[in-house]
Design a protein around this motif. Structure first.
Motif, short mmCIF file in Angstrom:
data_model
loop_
_atom_site.label_atom_id
_atom_site.label_comp_id
_atom_site.label_asym_id
_atom_site.label_seq_id
_atom_site.Cartn_x
_atom_site.Cartn_y
_atom_site.Cartn_z
N GLU A 139 -12.18 -10.58 0.58
CA GLU A 139 -12.16 -11.41 1.78
C GLU A 139 -11.13 -10.91 2.80
OE1 GLU A 139 -12.00 -15.67 1.21
OE2 GLU A 139 -12.89 -15.43 -0.77
N CYS A 140 -10.33 -9.93 2.44
CA CYS A 140 -9.24 -9.49 3.32
C CYS A 140 -9.76 -9.09 4.70
CB CYS A 140 -8.45 -8.36 2.69
SG CYS A 140 -9.35 -6.82 2.44
N LEU A 141 -10.88 -8.42 4.76
CA LEU A 141 -11.39 -7.96 6.06
C LEU A 141 -11.70 -9.12 7.00
CD1 LEU A 141 -13.69 -5.03 4.86
CD2 LEU A 141 -11.36 -4.89 5.78
N SER A 142 -12.15 -10.23 6.45
CA SER A 142 -12.45 -11.39 7.30
C SER A 142 -11.17 -12.01 7.87
CB SER A 142 -13.26 -12.44 6.53
OG SER A 142 -12.49 -13.02 5.51
N TYR A 143 -10.03 -11.69 7.27
CA TYR A 143 -8.74 -12.15 7.79
C TYR A 143 -8.06 -11.09 8.67
CZ TYR A 143 -8.84 -16.31 4.88
OH TYR A 143 -9.18 -17.52 4.32
N GLY A 144 -8.73 -9.97 8.87
CA GLY A 144 -8.19 -8.93 9.75
C GLY A 144 -7.23 -7.96 9.11
N PHE A 145 -7.20 -7.91 7.78
CA PHE A 145 -6.34 -6.93 7.14
C PHE A 145 -7.11 -6.14 6.09
CE2 PHE A 145 -5.66 -10.59 4.33
CZ PHE A 145 -5.57 -10.02 3.07
N GLY A 146 -6.59 -4.95 5.78
CA GLY A 146 -7.21 -4.08 4.79
C GLY A 146 -6.26 -3.79 3.65
N LEU A 147 -6.81 -3.16 2.61
CA LEU A 147 -6.04 -2.82 1.41
C LEU A 147 -6.37 -1.40 0.96
CD1 LEU A 147 -6.72 -6.13 -0.57
CD2 LEU A 147 -4.54 -5.47 0.47
#
Length: 163
Positions: free
Chosen positions: A58-66
């Motif tokens: 879900e990180c991408l939907s919050y504007g961050f990547g891993l």
């Protein structure tokens, strides 16, 4: 080991050294119960709810990547062979995805990626349009060096970039 979660123009990409053994075993970032990553990004306002490791996609939907520096191995930083790290991939990620910031989760990741012996927490420098941040590690093994303050500074930067 763990897949990258990347997209163009993210607010921030978090880069660790390598997946921990537990994260590798379950296939999710920051899965060890003692790791503060998910709690930290919620506390500083990157997410509006407390995510768990199983929610990492879900990180991408919050504007961050891993991502991680060493993709084919797992374990504690000191147990990973030097040849397993791929710092040029981080520079390619910056060039290809153009995040507003890249934040290294721990000094070791930053030292390897930046080819620097000494680094300090907080904003390190800006490379093109991407600001490079060095954060205290969220690993439970790094309790002694923990401080929320640089994470809060990063969150302020991310919010100002979104405005």
């Amino acid at each position: 080991m763990l897949p990258d979660f990347l997209a163009p123009n993210l607010s921030v990409i978090f880069c660790g050294t390598a997946a921990g053994k537990e994260s590798a075993a379950v296939g999710h970032y920051y899965a060890r119960p003692g790791n503060r990553f998910w709690k930290t990004i919620h506390t500083i306002g990157i997410t509006d709810r407390l995510l768990r490791a199983v929610d990492d996609r879900e990180c991408l939907s919050y504007g961050f990547g891993l991502t991680d520096l060493a993709k084919g191995v797992s374990g504690m930083d000191q147990d990973i062979a030097k040849h397993a790290f791929e710092p040029k991939n981080v520079h390619a990620i910056i060039g290809n995805y153009r995040p507003r910031a890249i934040a290294f989760n721990g000094k070791r990741a930053a030292q390897i990626a930046l080819n620097e012996k000494v680094v300090t927490y907080g904003l390190w420098k800006t490379e093109g349009l991407t600001s490079i941040w060095i954060m205290p590690s969220t690993s439970g093994a790094a309790n002694r060096y923990w401080s929320l303050s640089p994470w809060e500074d990063l969150a302020k930067f991310v919010r100002s970039a979104q405005a």
